[in-house]
Scaffold this motif. Structure first.
Motif, PDB file in Angstrom:
ATOM      1  N   GLU A  19      30.902  47.923  34.478  1.00 46.39           N
ATOM      2  CA  GLU A  19      30.171  46.739  34.954  1.00 46.39           C
ATOM      3  C   GLU A  19      30.849  45.444  34.510  1.00 46.39           C
ATOM      4  N   ARG A  20      31.550  45.493  33.370  1.00 50.31           N
ATOM      5  CA  ARG A  20      32.237  44.280  32.924  1.00 50.31           C
ATOM      6  C   ARG A  20      33.450  43.997  33.798  1.00 50.31           C
ATOM      7  N   LEU A  21      34.048  45.085  34.309  1.00 46.46           N
ATOM      8  CA  LEU A  21      35.259  44.900  35.101  1.00 46.46           C
ATOM      9  C   LEU A  21      34.978  44.604  36.565  1.00 46.46           C
ATOM     10  N   ALA A  22      33.748  44.933  37.015  1.00 46.83           N
ATOM     11  CA  ALA A  22      33.458  44.864  38.449  1.00 46.83           C
ATOM     12  C   ALA A  22      33.715  43.471  39.029  1.00 46.83           C
ATOM     13  N   PHE A  23      34.248  43.446  40.245  1.00 47.44           N
ATOM     14  CA  PHE A  23      34.517  42.192  40.940  1.00 47.44           C
ATOM     15  C   PHE A  23      33.535  42.049  42.096  1.00 47.44           C
ATOM     16  N   ASN A  24      32.912  40.874  42.241  1.00 48.93           N
ATOM     17  CA  ASN A  24      32.207  40.642  43.503  1.00 48.93           C
ATOM     18  C   ASN A  24      33.225  40.065  44.497  1.00 48.93           C
ATOM     19  N   ASP A  25      32.792  39.864  45.732  1.00 44.05           N
ATOM     20  CA  ASP A  25      33.752  39.460  46.768  1.00 44.05           C
ATOM     21  C   ASP A  25      34.543  38.212  46.401  1.00 44.05           C
ATOM     22  N   GLU A  26      33.838  37.233  45.843  1.00 45.87           N
ATOM     23  CA  GLU A  26      34.497  35.966  45.536  1.00 45.87           C
ATOM     24  C   GLU A  26      35.505  36.133  44.405  1.00 45.87           C
ATOM     25  N   CYS A  28      36.915  38.752  43.569  1.00 47.36           N
ATOM     26  CA  CYS A  28      37.986  39.599  44.047  1.00 47.36           C
ATOM     27  C   CYS A  28      39.063  38.761  44.747  1.00 47.36           C
ATOM     28  N   ALA A  29      38.616  37.861  45.632  1.00 45.83           N
ATOM     29  CA  ALA A  29      39.566  37.019  46.365  1.00 45.83           C
ATOM     30  C   ALA A  29      40.331  36.096  45.396  1.00 45.83           C
ATOM     31  N   ASN A  30      39.598  35.477  44.478  1.00 40.42           N
ATOM     32  CA  ASN A  30      40.252  34.593  43.510  1.00 40.42           C
ATOM     33  C   ASN A  30      41.235  35.348  42.635  1.00 40.42           C
ATOM     34  N   GLY A  31      40.772  36.507  42.164  1.00 39.27           N
ATOM     35  CA  GLY A  31      41.607  37.339  41.290  1.00 39.27           C
ATOM     36  C   GLY A  31      42.897  37.719  41.991  1.00 39.27           C
ATOM     37  N   LEU A  32      42.771  38.106  43.245  1.00 36.77           N
ATOM     38  CA  LEU A  32      43.954  38.523  43.993  1.00 36.77           C
ATOM     39  C   LEU A  32      44.951  37.375  44.127  1.00 36.77           C
ATOM     40  N   ARG A  33      44.437  36.180  44.455  1.00 35.31           N
ATOM     41  CA  ARG A  33      45.332  35.034  44.616  1.00 35.31           C
ATOM     42  C   ARG A  33      46.045  34.714  43.303  1.00 35.31           C
ATOM     43  N   HIS A  34      45.298  34.913  42.209  1.00 38.17           N
ATOM     44  CA  HIS A  34      45.853  34.634  40.895  1.00 38.17           C
ATOM     45  C   HIS A  34      46.911  35.688  40.522  1.00 38.17           C
ATOM     46  N   LEU A  35      46.615  36.941  40.860  1.00 38.75           N
ATOM     47  CA  LEU A  35      47.464  38.056  40.427  1.00 38.75           C
ATOM     48  C   LEU A  35      48.755  38.136  41.238  1.00 38.75           C
ATOM     49  N   VAL A  36      48.633  37.963  42.548  1.00 45.08           N
ATOM     50  CA  VAL A  36      49.801  38.147  43.402  1.00 45.08           C
ATOM     51  C   VAL A  36      50.603  36.851  43.421  1.00 45.08           C
ATOM     52  N   ASP A  37      51.708  36.845  42.661  1.00 48.14           N
ATOM     53  CA  ASP A  37      52.484  35.622  42.512  1.00 48.14           C
ATOM     54  C   ASP A  37      53.752  35.654  43.352  1.00 48.14           C
ATOM     55  N   GLY A  38      53.979  36.782  44.034  1.00 49.08           N
ATOM     56  CA  GLY A  38      55.170  36.879  44.880  1.00 49.08           C
ATOM     57  C   GLY A  38      56.423  37.126  44.073  1.00 49.08           C
ATOM     58  N   ASP A  39      56.283  37.050  42.748  1.00 43.59           N
ATOM     59  CA  ASP A  39      57.463  37.224  41.914  1.00 43.59           C
ATOM     60  C   ASP A  39      57.498  38.647  41.379  1.00 43.59           C
ATOM     61  N   VAL A  40      56.543  38.965  40.484  1.00 42.71           N
ATOM     62  CA  VAL A  40      56.453  40.340  39.991  1.00 42.71           C
ATOM     63  C   VAL A  40      55.585  41.155  40.948  1.00 42.71           C
ATOM     64  N   VAL A  41      54.327  40.739  41.087  1.00 38.36           N
ATOM     65  CA  VAL A  41      53.406  41.458  41.954  1.00 38.36           C
ATOM     66  C   VAL A  41      53.515  40.882  43.356  1.00 38.36           C
ATOM     67  N   ARG A  42      54.066  41.682  44.273  1.00 41.35           N
ATOM     68  CA  ARG A  42      54.303  41.168  45.622  1.00 41.35           C
ATOM     69  C   ARG A  42      53.046  41.268  46.495  1.00 41.35           C
ATOM     70  N   GLU A  43      52.303  42.374  46.324  1.00 39.45           N
ATOM     71  CA  GLU A  43      51.106  42.583  47.143  1.00 39.45           C
ATOM     72  C   GLU A  43      50.007  43.163  46.264  1.00 39.45           C
ATOM     73  N   GLY A  44      48.738  42.922  46.634  1.00 40.02           N
ATOM     74  CA  GLY A  44      47.657  43.447  45.806  1.00 40.02           C
ATOM     75  C   GLY A  44      46.363  43.661  46.575  1.00 40.02           C
ATOM     76  N   LEU A  45      45.552  44.567  45.995  1.00 43.88           N
ATOM     77  CA  LEU A  45      44.263  44.901  46.610  1.00 43.88           C
ATOM     78  C   LEU A  45      43.353  45.397  45.493  1.00 43.88           C
TER      79      LEU A  45
END
Lengths: 422, 270
Positions: A19-26, A28-45
């Protein structure tokens, strides 16, 4: 490109962590934008359900080590957990294992109840979030679409989701076994408990057209009756309506039998022996077990249902073994797709490079050729380039084959791409 | 001729194998193969029967070989109707193997010795008599299979232990309806068959009843299915008891069919 998947599920982490790790939709979208930097992580879901939180990502082959750290750190921060806390709960899969894991999740082989259909919808939702966030690229698009195909294949080709594994759904399944279609059937609820209500809802969804509720107090019955447009009768008038019910679901809190063999025999006579399915989910039992001896009455008590359910679960597990074989063959197929995607640019680039060599040679010797017309100039260039193309074609083809199969094989054609020995 | 029947057998065998596999694995694609090869087999079989008729010059229903072949053809026809009407695919796993066996026996018997006496092809009554009865037997076989399916499932529902076969059979209502309809159709055909037989016999020898074993069995069979149909329609007998009668009835049908072969009598073939 490499595929990396890390996450926790109901088997590896307790609900307090999930439950601490769970992402709601918002998030999730923010996290993905933050995580996928195009440098190391190219794509994410991110797949986030009540039973699992998983991050799927694609990165360059040489950055996997680094990527594992990045993803773990990302989970730590978003769950506000100290570094290293998740280590014992986290699973990390790369490439083949990651693909297999995703296929198994979407096919509901990794679920708490094997074969439950919701998880595929959840993966689909996760994918649409990633598409919106712009973090699903070439690799994940391919992978996720392949995943949907695998899940569909598993559903169609195995009986993994075939038989009911819950009491409320058992009523529908038994009804269909006896009446074929539930359209136009009537169901009588004796007692208006929660379980009866749930079963009735399933039955109505399956086509039952008439619901009769027999209950001690009318007020409790009223609440359910409104939902289904049901008729309410008092327990004293039970006999009168019993003959009209194709299915009876009994769940009163009464300490004695509400329905006896004698009553049932009479009702069956008036029904002209049309079959009746009776389900008694109350403890202590409310339908006399002797009712089961009446011809054309099929009576099930709570234990009968439980034992059928556990045999259905075993049947699902047997089917799951067949599903694993399908997943395995699909994983192999996807590996091949992935290798081709990797090889595609390499082969193209090599071809360009060779053509460039030809053009450079032409430029170097150009002066010696003297003045040429436009057509002649073009002819000389195409002469060189097409020679290079024709020479390199067998080798490039061999490379492509090599990427497709993933391993160099020592057939005659491989050792002799130019066919010199023929 | 033989090669045509061989092709028919091949098609039926493919259908039988795929029906059984579809029954075991519950795969729709296998079922499709089964249905297509049944259709092909049926078309070829129809051609074979017509060719037989044209070449031999008599209706292709005389002697054991022709009878078995015709019976197989009639069974395929009825099975296809049932499939169309009830979607009871499970039936294929039981009927197609039997149809294949009948065709196979017809094939190894080869040609019947001797041709039919002129008397049998002189009037139309005789072929109608035999055709009606063959279709009646086929209908009673459907009743038998549906009744067995009913009994198997009823038993498991009462005992509350469901085996693998349980999930693969059509619902109780479906098989009950199927047995009722097929029983009524079979009874009608049997009645007409017996009546045309009597007419034919009276035009030929002036007698309508010869007291031979086949006739006696036929009368018993008729009585049994008459009782069954009456009981089913008044609905006092539903489900298990009616299903048992459907099973017992088929034993009588078999006696009628083979009776004449084992006991001497007026009738010449099955």
């Amino acid at each position: 490109m490499s595929i990396l998947l890390i996450g926790v599920n109901h088997k590896t982490a307790p609900v307090e962590i999930r439950e601490r790790l769970a992402f709601n939709d918002e998030a999730c979208a923010n996290g993905l934008r933050h995580l996928v930097d195009g440098d190391v992580v190219r794509e994410g879901l991110i797949v986030s359900t009540c039973n699992r939180v998983e991050i799927l990502s694609a990165m360059a082959n040489d950055q996997v080590e680094f990527g594992v750290g990045r993803l773990t750190q990302f989970l730590d921060t978003s769950g506000r957990l100290p570094a290293g806390f998740l280590d014992q709960h986290l699973y990390r899969h790369t490439n083949e294992d990651a693909v297999r894991h995703l296929f198994r999740v979407a096919s509901s082989l990794d679920s708490m109840v094997v074969g439950e259909p919701q998880v595929l919808g959840q993966v689909r939702h996760a994918y649409s979030l990633a598409v919106e966030a712009g973090t699903a690229g070439r690799v994940l698009n391919r992978l996720v679409h392949h995943t949907f195909r695998v899940a569909k294949r598993v559903r169609n080709e195995t009986g993994i989701a075939a038989n009911a594994v819950s009491i409320s759904y058992m009523a529908v399944e038994l009804g269909k076994k006896i009446f074929d279609s539930l359209k136009g059937c009537s169901v009588m609820l004796i007692g208006a408990g929660e379980m009866a209500e749930l079963s009735a809802r399933h039955l109505v969804n399956a086509g039952v057209s008439r619901v009769i509720i027999a209950n001690r107090t009318e007020e409790t019955a009223r609440k359910i009756a409104d939902e289904f447009g049901a008729m309410i009768v008092s327990l004293e008038h039970l006999d009168r309506f019993l003959a009209e019910a194709d299915m009876v679901i009994c769940s009163t809190g009464a300490p004695t039998f509400v329905l006896t063999e004698e009553q049932t025999r009479k009702a069956l006579e008036r029904r002209r022996n049309r079959p009746t399915c009776m389900i008694d989910i109350s403890v202590p039992r409310n339908i006399d077990p002797a009712v089961g001896n009446v011809p054309n009455v099929f009576l099930f008590d709570i234990d009968d249902l439980e034992s059928v359910i556990s045999s259905n679960i075993r049947e699902r597990e047997r089917e799951a073994e067949r599903a694993e074989l399908i997943v395995q063959s699909e994983v192999m197929q996807f590996q091949q797709t992935l290798r081709l995607m990797d090889a595609g640019p390499t082969i193209g680039a090599l071809r360009e490079k060779l053509q460039d060599v030809a053009r450079a040679e032409l430029a170097r010797q150009r002066k010696k050729l003297g003045p040429l017309t436009k057509d002649q100039e073009a002819a000389v260039e195409s002469l060189l380039v097409s020679t290079v193309n024709k020479i390199s074609h067998p080798i490039l083809n061999q490379m492509r084959r090599f990427y497709e199969t993933g391993e160099p094989d020592a057939t005659q054609a491989e050792q002799d791409p130019f066919g010199l020995e023929e | 001729m033989r090669s045509l029947l061989l092709a028919v057998l091949a098609a039926y065998l493919i259908a039988a194998i795929h029906s059984i596999l579809a029954f075991v694995n519950k795969r729709r694609s296998l079922q499709r193969v089964a249905q297509w090869s049944t259709a092909v087999g049926f078309a070829l079989h129809t051609c074979a029967l017509i060719a037989d008729w044209v070449i031999d010059g008599h209706y292709p229903l005389f002697g054991l070989r022709e009878t078995l072949s015709f019976l197989a053809w009639a069974l395929v026809a009825l099975y296809s109707l049932v499939l169309y009407r009830y979607r009871a695919q499970a039936l294929g796993a039981f009927t197609m193997p039997l149809i294949s066996v009948l065709t196979f026996i017809a094939l190894i018997i080869g040609s019947d010795s001797g041709t039919a006496p002129a008397a049998f092809s002189a009037t139309w009554l005789f072929p109608i008599h035999t055709t009606l009865l063959i279709f009646a037997y086929a209908a009673f076989f459907i009743v038998f299979i549906a009744s067995v399916m009913y009994l198997l499932q009823e038993r498991e529902l009462k005992l509350k232990t469901f085996s693998a076969i349980f999930h693969r059979l059509p619902s109780l209502t479906t098989v009950n309806e199927l047995a009722t309809t097929a029983g009524a159709v079979g009874l009608t055909l049997l009645t007409l068959g017996i009546v045309t037989g009597m007419f034919w016999s009276s035009t030929r020898s002036g007698r309508i009843w010869h007291n031979d074993p086949k006739e006696i069995f036929a009368l018993l069979t008729w009585l049994l299915y008459f009782v069954l149909t009456i009981y089913r329609s008044t609905a006092n007998w539903r489900g298990r008891r009616a299903a048992w009668l459907g099973v017992v009835g088929f034993a009588l049908v078999l006696c009628t069919f083979f009776g004449a072969r084992l006991l001497p009598g007026y009738h010449v073939f099955g």
